[in-house]
Design a protein around this motif. Structure first.
Motif, PDB file in Angstrom:
ATOM      1  N   ALA A  14      -5.978 -93.550  12.150  1.00 20.00           N
ATOM      2  CA  ALA A  14      -6.893 -93.066  13.192  1.00 20.00           C
ATOM      3  C   ALA A  14      -7.813 -94.196  13.651  1.00 20.00           C
ATOM      4  O   ALA A  14      -9.009 -94.009  13.850  1.00 20.00           O
ATOM      5  N   GLN A  28      -9.866 -89.132  18.495  1.00 23.84           N
ATOM      6  CA  GLN A  28      -9.777 -88.531  17.152  1.00 23.84           C
ATOM      7  C   GLN A  28     -11.081 -87.859  16.726  1.00 23.84           C
ATOM      8  O   GLN A  28     -11.100 -87.089  15.777  1.00 23.84           O
ATOM      9  N   ILE A  38      -9.701 -85.267  13.971  1.00 20.71           N
ATOM     10  CA  ILE A  38      -9.273 -85.906  12.723  1.00 20.71           C
ATOM     11  C   ILE A  38      -9.476 -84.963  11.523  1.00 20.71           C
ATOM     12  O   ILE A  38      -8.675 -84.980  10.574  1.00 20.71           O
ATOM     13  N   THR A  41      -6.615 -82.551  11.349  1.00 19.00           N
ATOM     14  CA  THR A  41      -5.422 -83.218  10.813  1.00 19.00           C
ATOM     15  C   THR A  41      -5.507 -83.338   9.292  1.00 19.00           C
ATOM     16  O   THR A  41      -4.562 -82.998   8.571  1.00 19.00           O
ATOM     17  N   GLY A 111      -3.448 -89.602  13.052  1.00 21.20           N
ATOM     18  CA  GLY A 111      -4.661 -88.775  12.973  1.00 21.20           C
ATOM     19  C   GLY A 111      -4.823 -87.852  14.160  1.00 21.20           C
ATOM     20  O   GLY A 111      -5.583 -86.873  14.091  1.00 21.20           O
ATOM     21  N   VAL A 112      -4.117 -88.137  15.235  1.00 16.61           N
ATOM     22  CA  VAL A 112      -4.267 -87.337  16.457  1.00 16.61           C
ATOM     23  C   VAL A 112      -3.097 -86.360  16.652  1.00 16.61           C
ATOM     24  O   VAL A 112      -2.801 -85.961  17.770  1.00 16.61           O
TER      25      VAL A 112
END
Ligand code: CTP
Ligand SMILES: C[C@](O)(CO)[C@H](O)COP(=O)(O)O
Length: 239
Positions: A14, A28, A38, A41, A111-112
């Motif tokens: 990220a 993120q 984030i 995730t 992370g996205v």
């Protein structure tokens, strides 16, 4: 023991700037249902028994704020928050080098991509257990053209062979480490982790995922992600 039942390390990258999103705040950290992308995730992997640890790689200026988020949301599997590199591949390598040596298996995840489901992650892990290297993917729905100079179409690859590649991407840890070290030594930079393993001549297989595992990339992805999250909250799907 099947790899899907063993302990896995996950590198969550990220550290990108989110240029295509175009927001002042990196994508993120934008909010979905009042929670940073984030965090959504990380919570997906935190909840899975198969995951032992997560290495979170963020922008060099973001390590403190992200460490605060990790504490605030009680993300106990995050082993370290690390400063990433200038390309995604550099960030992956930084995370990978910190995965505990005792772990045989590792996944890399963007992370996205906050909408990945446990079912899809398990399917990717199970496929990697069979072939040492596997990526989540979906068959493309559109006809894909290769376009050259002046917008002229130069090729139309056979659609049946085309898959859109997602993350997570799952590997035997030693294989991925070797692949990343060789790529770094040769100055090769790819756009996903499969590419560095493919360069070694090793087979990387696909595990069929689903179309909702979107990568938040451009502004229209945000309302779509909000819609998908709301739908899941109503139906308990994707848990
Ligand atoms: N130097 C980089 C570049 C990207 N990433 C991460 O890799 C993932 C996929 O990359 P992408 O969607 O391209 O993110 P950005 O690089 O942030 O976006 P853009 O290309 O639009 O700038 C993201 O989670 C991103 O944060 C990273 O960790 N380190
Ligand atoms: C790894 C990836 O998400 C697979 O689709 C993608 O290749 C990342 O690419 P990007 O250029 O960093 O968006």
């Amino acid at each position: 023991m099947e790899a899907a039942q063993a302990s896995w390390g996950v590198v969550i990258v990220a550290a990108g700037r989110g240029t295509r999103m175009g927001t002042k705040e990196s994508k993120q950290y934008l909010l979905l249902q009042d929670k940073p992308v984030i965090v959504h995730t990380l919570e997906r992997f935190e909840a899975m028994d198969e995951i032992r640890e997560m290495l979170l790689v963020v922008g060099p200026d973001d390590t403190d704020r992200v460490s605060t988020l990790v504490r605030e949301y009680k993300l106990r599997k995050v082993k370290a928050v690390l400063a990433g590199g200038s390309e995604r591949q550099h960030s992956v390598r930084i995370g990978l080098q910190s995965v505990s040596e005792g772990l045989e298996w590792v996944m890399i995840h963007d992370g996205v991509r906050p909408l990945v489901t446990a079912e899809a992650v398990r399917s990717c892990m199970a496929q990697a257990a069979k072939t040492d290297a596997a990526v989540l993917a979906v068959p493309v729905k559109d006809t894909i053209k290769q376009v050259g100079e002046a917008g002229v179409i130069v090729a139309t690859p056979e659609r049946r062979s085309l898959w859109a590649i997602q993350t997570p991407q799952a590997f035997r840890r030693s294989l991925l480490l070797e692949a990343h070290e060789k790529a770094a030594a040769n100055g090769f930079v790819g756009t996903d982790d499969a590419m560095v393993v493919e360069r070694l001549g090793k087979p990387v297989t696909v595990a069929e995922g689903d179309y909702t595992n979107i990568k938040i990339t451009t502004p229209e992805d945000l309302p779509w992600a909000e819609f998908l999250l709301a739908t899941r909250a109503n139906t308990q799907l994707g848990r």
